[in-house]
Write a protein that holds these residues in place. Structure first.
Motif, PDB file in Angstrom:
ATOM      1  N   SER A 313       1.086  -1.569  -0.052  1.00 16.30           N
ATOM      2  CA  SER A 313      -0.297  -0.040  -0.485  1.00 16.30           C
ATOM      3  C   SER A 313       0.912   1.272   0.108  1.00 16.30           C
ATOM      4  N   GLU A 314       0.326   2.300  -1.313  1.00 18.66           N
ATOM      5  CA  GLU A 314       0.877   3.971  -0.586  1.00 18.66           C
ATOM      6  C   GLU A 314       0.874   3.895   0.885  1.00 18.66           C
ATOM      7  N   GLU A 315      -0.103   3.670   1.877  1.00 13.65           N
ATOM      8  CA  GLU A 315       0.639   3.461   3.347  1.00 13.65           C
ATOM      9  C   GLU A 315       1.615   2.973   3.839  1.00 13.65           C
ATOM     10  N   LEU A 316       2.154   2.233   3.507  1.00 18.41           N
ATOM     11  CA  LEU A 316       3.272   1.537   4.073  1.00 18.41           C
ATOM     12  C   LEU A 316       4.584   2.074   3.865  1.00 18.41           C
ATOM     13  N   VAL A 317       4.935   3.180   2.102  1.00 19.23           N
ATOM     14  CA  VAL A 317       5.357   3.697   2.027  1.00 19.23           C
ATOM     15  C   VAL A 317       5.712   4.746   2.744  1.00 19.23           C
ATOM     16  N   LEU A 318       4.696   5.496   3.112  1.00 18.77           N
ATOM     17  CA  LEU A 318       4.331   6.951   3.549  1.00 18.77           C
ATOM     18  C   LEU A 318       4.950   6.619   5.281  1.00 18.77           C
ATOM     19  N   HIS A 319       4.572   5.431   5.666  1.00 14.54           N
ATOM     20  CA  HIS A 319       4.905   4.916   7.035  1.00 14.54           C
ATOM     21  C   HIS A 319       6.537   5.301   6.944  1.00 14.54           C
ATOM     22  N   GLU A 320       7.296   4.049   6.636  1.00 14.07           N
ATOM     23  CA  GLU A 320       8.480   3.985   6.431  1.00 14.07           C
ATOM     24  C   GLU A 320       8.992   5.183   6.184  1.00 14.07           C
ATOM     25  N   LEU A 321       8.815   5.614   4.946  1.00 13.75           N
ATOM     26  CA  LEU A 321       9.098   7.110   4.943  1.00 13.75           C
ATOM     27  C   LEU A 321       9.212   8.338   5.424  1.00 13.75           C
ATOM     28  N   ALA A 322       8.136   8.337   6.605  1.00 16.65           N
ATOM     29  CA  ALA A 322       7.583   8.905   8.117  1.00 16.65           C
ATOM     30  C   ALA A 322       9.028   8.745   9.231  1.00 16.65           C
ATOM     31  N   HIS A 323       9.003   8.086   9.308  1.00 13.25           N
ATOM     32  CA  HIS A 323      10.265   7.043   9.977  1.00 13.25           C
ATOM     33  C   HIS A 323      11.657   7.809   9.910  1.00 13.25           C
ATOM     34  N   GLN A 324      12.028   9.161   8.798  1.00  9.96           N
ATOM     35  CA  GLN A 324      13.183   9.228   7.821  1.00  9.96           C
ATOM     36  C   GLN A 324      13.698  10.289   9.234  1.00  9.96           C
ATOM     37  N   TRP A 325      12.399  10.673   9.802  1.00 11.45           N
ATOM     38  CA  TRP A 325      12.122  12.177  10.485  1.00 11.45           C
ATOM     39  C   TRP A 325      11.787  11.670  12.201  1.00 11.45           C
ATOM     40  N   PHE A 326      11.001  10.562  11.610  1.00  6.70           N
ATOM     41  CA  PHE A 326      10.874  10.425  13.481  1.00  6.70           C
ATOM     42  C   PHE A 326      11.203   9.176  13.649  1.00  6.70           C
ATOM     43  N   GLY A 327      12.918   8.369  14.080  1.00  7.32           N
ATOM     44  CA  GLY A 327      12.829   7.326  14.499  1.00  7.32           C
ATOM     45  C   GLY A 327      14.170   7.232  14.266  1.00  7.32           C
ATOM     46  N   ASN A 328      14.654   8.099  13.354  1.00  6.50           N
ATOM     47  CA  ASN A 328      16.048   7.914  12.367  1.00  6.50           C
ATOM     48  C   ASN A 328      16.476   9.176  12.357  1.00  6.50           C
ATOM     49  N   SER A 329      16.245  10.087  12.202  1.00  4.99           N
ATOM     50  CA  SER A 329      16.956  11.719  13.116  1.00  4.99           C
ATOM     51  C   SER A 329      16.844  11.891  14.222  1.00  4.99           C
TER      52      SER A 329
END
Length: 470
Positions: A313-329
């Motif tokens: 799903s698009e939402e799964l891609v969005l979820h993992e991308l959001a981690h780049q701010w929240f969790g990774n950075s």
């Protein structure tokens, strides 16, 4: 039987003995062993004390046919105390030699701990370089929740994934999210294979022996659990977002058609996230799509999330991308703070859908309260089983409450403070803690300070409360 009394030297005698020892060694006694674990609430042996890593330079060669990995890890770190010895986390692989500051160092192995004794003690504040030569057949680890992580073989290659501690199966290090560092990872593989890692591809070099070396550079700090190394016969696509963020996707050929749709909007998502959460925190974005069935999950590996088969799903891609701010950075201080990763990324899904004219975040919130799966198919999950800031054990740090009740905590803040202050809070949190670490107590204090609201009831009921919130 009572315990036997221990004889003790008088204080003056002990002081004299210490002074004599110092005189015999030519100075004050200062070096001591670094701790062999950071006492994380859920993984107490993860990480090590006494130093902070500044940079990892990993030079890895992998043979997919034989499954053998040969590596050299050069670790640059700063001593936070005088060190007579220090530990690195490493699972399974054979250590062939260790040098510290260019000199041979003694070492020994106990379980997943590699203890290194430098030829000369390290002084507090000293920046030191450790070189470890190692190799063998890396293996996967079983997580407390039953899933696999670490070095995992695929039909024609392998992938390294590390949440929470699996990275120690393919390189030695200080494997706790509180110790972030920059990385250079060079992967040498046979011709015909792609080797993909975090950050930007600096070079691709024919080594002249039927192999190719791929040199990857990550200039922004990264927690070791977010490092990845993927070897396979991937189809590679590159590009840029409208704002200039470089894109690199590597997709298993059999998954290419199914991946095309969900990944097509990745450039748009990067721009959307930059508007919601502040500038994208890295120079590159992308994805690695593994053969289906390789893993039981997707993982937000820094700059290139890993998907097991095509994202559904698009939402799964969005979820993992959001981690780049929240969790990774903005990375967690400990594994108890996982809701700051997963609750935020889940709420980002809700915001994306809301901005696309689909269900609003309020509708999602209500669906979970009411168990309405027609709005969100996950709403019947046990989102209320425990408070998101206090998972019962290590097997629960990726449980439903961490994701969904964590997202509901954020929505309750939004309800309390209003949209203007809430979105200022999200953006401020990501920007002010960029490339750092943060914990739950830090977030609750920041939220009240940033919004000017007393949010104690939200914390007591939704974040820490054991009863089902209403």
């Amino acid at each position: 039987m009572e315990p036997r009394a221990r004889s003790r030297l008088p204080v003056t005698a002990a002081a004299a003995l210490l002074a004599l020892t110092a005189a015999c060694t030519g100075g004050t006694v200062q070096g001591r062993p670094g701790a062999s674990g950071l006492r994380d609430p859920y993984f107490p042996k993860a990480g090590n004390g006494g130093y902070q890593v500044e940079h990892y330079a990993l030079d890895l060669g992998y043979d997919p046919a034989g499954g053998r990995l040969h590596g050299t890890a050069v670790i640059t770190a700063r001593a936070e105390q005088g060190l007579s010895s220090f530990n690195l986390d490493l699972s399974g692989l054979r250590v062939e030699g260790v040098k510290v500051q260019g000199a041979g160092a003694r070492f020994n192995r106990t379980g997943n701990e590699l203890t290194v004794r430098p030829a000369e003690e390290l002084k507090k504040g000293e920046v030191f370089r450790t070189e470890i030569a190692y190799g063998g057949k890396p293996k996967a680890l079983a997580d407390p929740d039953g899933s696999e992580e670490g070095w995992i073989t695929t039909g024609d290659g392998a992938v390294g994934v590390g949440e929470p501690v699996g990275s120690m199966t393919w390189f030695p290090g200080n494997h706790h999210p509180s110790d972030k560092a920059t990385y250079d990872i060079t992967l040498t593989v046979p011709h015909g294979y792609q080797a993909v890692s975090n950050g930007e591809l600096r070079s691709r070099t024919d080594t002249g022996d039927g192999r190719t070396a791929f040199a990857w550079h990550s200039p922004e700090p990264m927690a070791s659990y977010l490092a990845t190394a993927a070897v396979g016969r991937y189809e590679v696509t590159t590009g840029r977002t409208a704002s200039g963020v470089a894109l690199y996707t590597a997709v298993e050929p059999e998954e290419a058609d199914r991946s095309a749709g969900p990944l097509a909007r990745l450039p748009e998502m990067v721009e959307w996230g930059s508007g919601r959460f502040g500038p994208y925190p890295f120079g590159t974005a992308g994805a690695i799509v593994l053969p289906a069935g390789t893993l039981a999950y997707a993982l937000e590996t820094q700059t290139k999330p890993v998907y097991s088969g095509a994202p559904d799903s698009e939402e799964l891609v969005l979820h993992e991308l959001a981690h780049q701010w929240f969790g990774n950075s903005v990375s967690p201080e400990s594994w108890k703070d996982m809701w700051l990763n997963e609750g935020f990324a889940t709420y980002a899904e809700w915001l994306w859908a809301e901005d696309q004219g689909e269900h609003t975040a309020q509708e999602r919130f209500d669906a979970f309260l009411e168990g309405d799966t027609s709005v969100d198919g996950r709403a019947a999950a046990d989102w209320d089983a425990f408070p998101p800031a206090a998972p019962p054990g290590p097997e629960d740090i990726s449980g439903s409450p961490v994701y969904y009740r964590g997202a509901m905590v954020l929505h309750r803040i939004r309800q309390e403070v209003g949209d203007e202050k809430f979105f200022d809070l999200l953006r401020g949190w990501a920007v002010d803690h960029r490339h750092g670490n943060a914990g739950t107590a830090g977030f609750t204090a920041y939220a009240e300070r940033r919004t000017g609201h007393d949010l104690k009831k939200v914390w007591d009921v939704w974040l820490y409360g054991k009863a089902r919130p209403r």
